[in-house]
Design a protein around this motif. Structure first.
Motif, PDB file in Angstrom:
ATOM      1  N   VAL A 153       0.839  -1.196   0.000  1.00  0.00           N
ATOM      2  CA  VAL A 153       0.000   0.000   0.000  1.00  0.00           C
ATOM      3  C   VAL A 153       0.871   1.242   0.000  1.00  0.00           C
ATOM      4  O   VAL A 153       0.597   2.214  -0.701  1.00  0.00           O
ATOM      5  N   LEU A 154       1.931   1.228   0.775  1.00  0.00           N
ATOM      6  CA  LEU A 154       2.771   2.410   0.881  1.00  0.00           C
ATOM      7  C   LEU A 154       3.678   2.605  -0.325  1.00  0.00           C
ATOM      8  O   LEU A 154       3.944   3.738  -0.722  1.00  0.00           O
ATOM      9  N   PHE A 155       4.159   1.531  -0.918  1.00  0.00           N
ATOM     10  CA  PHE A 155       5.206   1.673  -1.916  1.00  0.00           C
ATOM     11  C   PHE A 155       4.901   1.110  -3.295  1.00  0.00           C
ATOM     12  O   PHE A 155       5.743   1.206  -4.175  1.00  0.00           O
ATOM     13  N   ASP A 156       3.742   0.504  -3.507  1.00  0.00           N
ATOM     14  CA  ASP A 156       3.539  -0.125  -4.810  1.00  0.00           C
ATOM     15  C   ASP A 156       2.061  -0.045  -5.174  1.00  0.00           C
ATOM     16  O   ASP A 156       1.435   0.972  -4.971  1.00  0.00           O
ATOM     17  N   PHE A 157       1.508  -1.115  -5.659  1.00  0.00           N
ATOM     18  CA  PHE A 157       0.137  -1.143  -6.143  1.00  0.00           C
ATOM     19  C   PHE A 157      -0.849  -1.611  -5.078  1.00  0.00           C
ATOM     20  O   PHE A 157      -1.945  -2.038  -5.391  1.00  0.00           O
ATOM     21  N   GLY A 158      -0.490  -1.527  -3.826  1.00  0.00           N
ATOM     22  CA  GLY A 158      -1.319  -2.049  -2.748  1.00  0.00           C
ATOM     23  C   GLY A 158      -2.631  -1.324  -2.562  1.00  0.00           C
ATOM     24  O   GLY A 158      -3.562  -1.875  -1.983  1.00  0.00           O
ATOM     25  N   TRP A 159      -2.737  -0.086  -3.059  1.00  0.00           N
ATOM     26  CA  TRP A 159      -4.015   0.621  -2.946  1.00  0.00           C
ATOM     27  C   TRP A 159      -5.107  -0.159  -3.659  1.00  0.00           C
ATOM     28  O   TRP A 159      -6.257  -0.149  -3.245  1.00  0.00           O
ATOM     29  N   MET A 160      -4.746  -0.884  -4.720  1.00  0.00           N
ATOM     30  CA  MET A 160      -5.716  -1.689  -5.443  1.00  0.00           C
ATOM     31  C   MET A 160      -6.168  -2.873  -4.580  1.00  0.00           C
ATOM     32  O   MET A 160      -7.356  -3.188  -4.512  1.00  0.00           O
ATOM     33  N   ILE A 161      -5.229  -3.514  -3.892  1.00  0.00           N
ATOM     34  CA  ILE A 161      -5.565  -4.613  -2.993  1.00  0.00           C
ATOM     35  C   ILE A 161      -6.455  -4.116  -1.869  1.00  0.00           C
ATOM     36  O   ILE A 161      -7.454  -4.749  -1.513  1.00  0.00           O
ATOM     37  N   LEU A 162      -6.101  -2.961  -1.305  1.00  0.00           N
ATOM     38  CA  LEU A 162      -6.889  -2.381  -0.227  1.00  0.00           C
ATOM     39  C   LEU A 162      -8.283  -2.016  -0.709  1.00  0.00           C
ATOM     40  O   LEU A 162      -9.284  -2.269  -0.024  1.00  0.00           O
ATOM     41  N   LEU A 163      -8.386  -1.458  -1.884  1.00  0.00           N
ATOM     42  CA  LEU A 163      -9.684  -1.068  -2.435  1.00  0.00           C
ATOM     43  C   LEU A 163     -10.565  -2.280  -2.720  1.00  0.00           C
ATOM     44  O   LEU A 163     -11.771  -2.268  -2.440  1.00  0.00           O
ATOM     45  N   LEU A 164      -9.980  -3.351  -3.254  1.00  0.00           N
ATOM     46  CA  LEU A 164     -10.748  -4.559  -3.524  1.00  0.00           C
ATOM     47  C   LEU A 164     -11.109  -5.309  -2.247  1.00  0.00           C
ATOM     48  O   LEU A 164     -12.143  -5.973  -2.170  1.00  0.00           O
ATOM     49  N   GLY A 165     -10.269  -5.215  -1.217  1.00  0.00           N
ATOM     50  CA  GLY A 165     -10.524  -5.927   0.020  1.00  0.00           C
ATOM     51  C   GLY A 165     -11.429  -5.203   0.992  1.00  0.00           C
ATOM     52  O   GLY A 165     -11.940  -5.814   1.931  1.00  0.00           O
ATOM     53  N   LEU A 166     -11.664  -3.910   0.788  1.00  0.00           N
ATOM     54  CA  LEU A 166     -12.476  -3.141   1.726  1.00  0.00           C
ATOM     55  C   LEU A 166     -13.901  -3.651   1.860  1.00  0.00           C
ATOM     56  O   LEU A 166     -14.404  -3.773   2.986  1.00  0.00           O
ATOM     57  N   PRO A 167     -14.603  -4.002   0.781  1.00  0.00           N
ATOM     58  CA  PRO A 167     -15.956  -4.555   0.959  1.00  0.00           C
ATOM     59  C   PRO A 167     -15.967  -5.852   1.769  1.00  0.00           C
ATOM     60  O   PRO A 167     -16.869  -6.069   2.581  1.00  0.00           O
ATOM     61  N   PHE A 168     -14.962  -6.688   1.589  1.00  0.00           N
ATOM     62  CA  PHE A 168     -14.889  -7.932   2.363  1.00  0.00           C
ATOM     63  C   PHE A 168     -14.686  -7.637   3.842  1.00  0.00           C
ATOM     64  O   PHE A 168     -15.257  -8.308   4.702  1.00  0.00           O
ATOM     65  N   LEU A 169     -13.865  -6.635   4.151  1.00  0.00           N
ATOM     66  CA  LEU A 169     -13.661  -6.265   5.546  1.00  0.00           C
ATOM     67  C   LEU A 169     -14.943  -5.719   6.171  1.00  0.00           C
ATOM     68  O   LEU A 169     -15.244  -5.992   7.330  1.00  0.00           O
ATOM     69  N   LEU A 170     -15.702  -4.934   5.410  1.00  0.00           N
ATOM     70  CA  LEU A 170     -16.968  -4.401   5.934  1.00  0.00           C
ATOM     71  C   LEU A 170     -17.982  -5.509   6.174  1.00  0.00           C
ATOM     72  O   LEU A 170     -18.696  -5.502   7.188  1.00  0.00           O
ATOM     73  N   VAL A 171     -18.062  -6.473   5.270  1.00  0.00           N
ATOM     74  CA  VAL A 171     -18.970  -7.610   5.466  1.00  0.00           C
ATOM     75  C   VAL A 171     -18.528  -8.420   6.682  1.00  0.00           C
ATOM     76  O   VAL A 171     -19.355  -8.842   7.500  1.00  0.00           O
ATOM     77  N   GLN A 172     -17.225  -8.634   6.826  1.00  0.00           N
ATOM     78  CA  GLN A 172     -16.715  -9.377   7.981  1.00  0.00           C
ATOM     79  C   GLN A 172     -17.056  -8.654   9.275  1.00  0.00           C
ATOM     80  O   GLN A 172     -17.476  -9.276  10.251  1.00  0.00           O
ATOM     81  N   LEU A 173     -16.905  -7.337   9.302  1.00  0.00           N
ATOM     82  CA  LEU A 173     -17.238  -6.565  10.491  1.00  0.00           C
ATOM     83  C   LEU A 173     -18.721  -6.674  10.822  1.00  0.00           C
ATOM     84  O   LEU A 173     -19.095  -6.858  11.983  1.00  0.00           O
TER      85      LEU A 173
END
Length: 112
Positions: free
Chosen positions: A36-56
């Motif tokens: 997220v800090l140094f490469d393409f991780g914003w894409m991983i974070l963006l795709l994983g955010l809905p899964f984290l919200l459902v898990q919560l």
């Protein structure tokens, strides 16, 4: 005086599984943070955010349901200290291992 009960043999399996899961979780969490800090991780974070919200939502719903189901029952017995703290200790050790591996260049194959 501690409110935890003594460690027993039946706690060994659950403590080991919790530690193994948390080691992986902490290690991968640091790697995703690195991306997220140094490469393409914003894409991983963006795709994983809905899964984290459902898990919560599922965790909060299950907790509320469990409290509603046992509102008249006595509280469950306490677990041992090691079993209770296995997830947080394992995640901390996994994150520390990831930082050490990143610092040494082992994860990305950097040689000396």
């Amino acid at each position: 005086m501690s409110t935890y009960r003594p460690f027993e043999c039946k706690d060994m399996v659950w403590t080991a599984l919790s530690m193994a899961l948390a080691l992986f979780y902490g290690f991968m969490g640091v790697l995703v943070l690195w991306f997220v800090l140094f490469d393409f991780g914003w894409m991983i974070l963006l795709l994983g955010l809905p899964f984290l919200l459902v898990q919560l939502a599922v965790i909060l719903g299950a907790d509320r349901f469990a409290k509603w189901r046992r509102r008249n029952d006595p509280p469950p017995p306490r677990s041992s200290w090691a079993r209770h703290h296995a997830l947080s200790l394992g995640a901390s050790v996994g994150a520390l291992a990831a930082f050490v591996f990143l610092w040494a260049g082992i994860v990305f194959g950097a040689g000396r």
